[in-house]
Every structure is written in C-alpha cells, then in structure tokens.
Design a protein around this motif. Structure first.
Motif, PDB file in Angstrom:
ATOM      1  N   TRP A  12      10.019  -0.021  -0.372  1.00 33.24           N
ATOM      2  CA  TRP A  12       9.319  -1.306  -0.329  1.00 33.24           C
ATOM      3  C   TRP A  12       9.862  -2.307  -1.351  1.00 33.24           C
ATOM      4  O   TRP A  12       9.440  -3.455  -1.376  1.00 33.24           O
ATOM      5  CB  TRP A  12       7.822  -1.103  -0.528  1.00 33.24           C
ATOM      6  N   CYS A  53       9.837  -4.239   3.435  1.00 26.43           N
ATOM      7  CA  CYS A  53       8.404  -4.511   3.240  1.00 26.43           C
ATOM      8  C   CYS A  53       7.855  -5.309   4.425  1.00 26.43           C
ATOM      9  O   CYS A  53       6.810  -4.972   4.992  1.00 26.43           O
ATOM     10  CB  CYS A  53       8.235  -5.277   1.932  1.00 26.43           C
ATOM     11  N   PRO A  70       2.901   2.168  -0.292  1.00 26.82           N
ATOM     12  CA  PRO A  70       4.328   1.851  -0.403  1.00 26.82           C
ATOM     13  C   PRO A  70       5.097   2.905  -1.196  1.00 26.82           C
ATOM     14  O   PRO A  70       4.559   3.506  -2.123  1.00 26.82           O
ATOM     15  CB  PRO A  70       4.343   0.508  -1.121  1.00 26.82           C
ATOM     16  N   ILE A 101       7.643  -4.408  -5.709  1.00 27.70           N
ATOM     17  CA  ILE A 101       6.843  -4.275  -4.480  1.00 27.70           C
ATOM     18  C   ILE A 101       5.733  -5.318  -4.469  1.00 27.70           C
ATOM     19  O   ILE A 101       5.501  -5.994  -3.464  1.00 27.70           O
ATOM     20  CB  ILE A 101       6.276  -2.844  -4.354  1.00 27.70           C
TER      21      ILE A 101
END
Length: 167
Positions: free
Chosen positions: A29, A35, A25, A70
C-alpha cells in the motif's frame, strides 16, 4: 471482508446509505497506484455504494515508516473524493497519544457498552471530541451477547449475569 461471505450482500442497498469500511493494508500500500486499485476492488465488492469512511482495521501498521506513506496515500485519495474520512478502529486507547501526534485522522471507532467504558474513563472521549474527531462505537451489544438469551446458560458469563439481567 472477513465478515462478508456473499459478494452480492450489498446488491440492493439504497444508494443513500453512507458506508464505513475497514482496510488491512500491507507494505504494498506504499504505492499510491496499488492503494488506489485495492480500494477500487474493495468498493466494487461493496457494489460501489458510497463509502464515507475508511478505517484502519489494525493500527499496528501506523507505527511503522510504511504507515506514514500509506496514510499519506489515503489522504491523497480522500482529496480525490474516493471517500470523505479516514479513521482508526481501536481496541483500547493506549495508541491514541501517538496517533494524534502523528496523523490527522477524522474518526475513531472503538468498543463501548455496559461493561466496557474505557473511552470515557480514560478521558479520550472528551479529548477526541475537543479536536473535532468523530467517535463511532461498536460492540454495543457485546457482539450480540446482550441480546442472546442463551448467554445466561453459559458458565463463563455467570459472573456478569446480574449486569446482563439489569440491562
């Protein structure tokens, strides 16, 4: 997907298999929508096979403020049944104190073989196990070296010839 050259490699895989896959990521993200779309794209490349575990390919991002967001996004998608487990793929155990203190992950993937037993020697194997965290090992054949007879001919590996031979 650094290891996959052909897009149809998972085309005929039995749907009963459970897959682990690694993600890398970046700052985008932090958006849950991004995501989710990235994971859906990633899963499509895997022919929509059931993904059991999402692994962070590199844990560096988890040391940043973006890392917390994230990881939270992945926890939300985990609750939505996109996958069952969140994990870390590590090269050494030095990061684990920080990771355990800051994240609720399910799996640690690490190297383990006849030459690399750091996960045991460091005591982390037992610590992770006592916390209910799964340990998945990789590089058990030293990325193919232990099953490659030509390795003995290479000068660099001569110092381990006895260990390789015993194995």
């Amino acid at each position: 997907f650094t290891y996959i050259n052909k897009k149809d490699v998972f085309k005929n895989v039995d749907k009963k298999f459970k897959f682990s896959t690694k993600i890398i990521p970046n700052s985008e993200w932090v958006s849950l929508e991004f995501c989710q779309k990235e994971l859906e794209r990633h899963f499509k490349t895997l022919n929509n096979n059931k993904i059991e575990t999402i692994l962070f390919h590199d844990v560096k991002v988890l040391f940043t403020k973006n890392g917390f967001k994230i990881f939270r996004n992945l926890e939300i998608l985990k609750k939505k049944k996109y996958f069952q487990k969140i994990g870390l793929s590590i090269y050494d155990t030095q990061c684990l104190s920080y990771m355990i203190a800051n994240y609720d992950f399910d799996v640690v993937q690490c190297p383990y073989n006849i030459l690399d037993r750091r996960i045991l020697a460091s005591g982390w194997f037992d610590k992770l196990k006592s916390k209910g965290i799964e340990i998945h090992i990789r590089s058990i054949f030293l990325q193919g070296l232990l099953v490659n007879k030509n390795v003995y001919k290479k000068k660099y590996f001569k110092k381990w010839k006895k260990k390789f031979s015993e194995w």
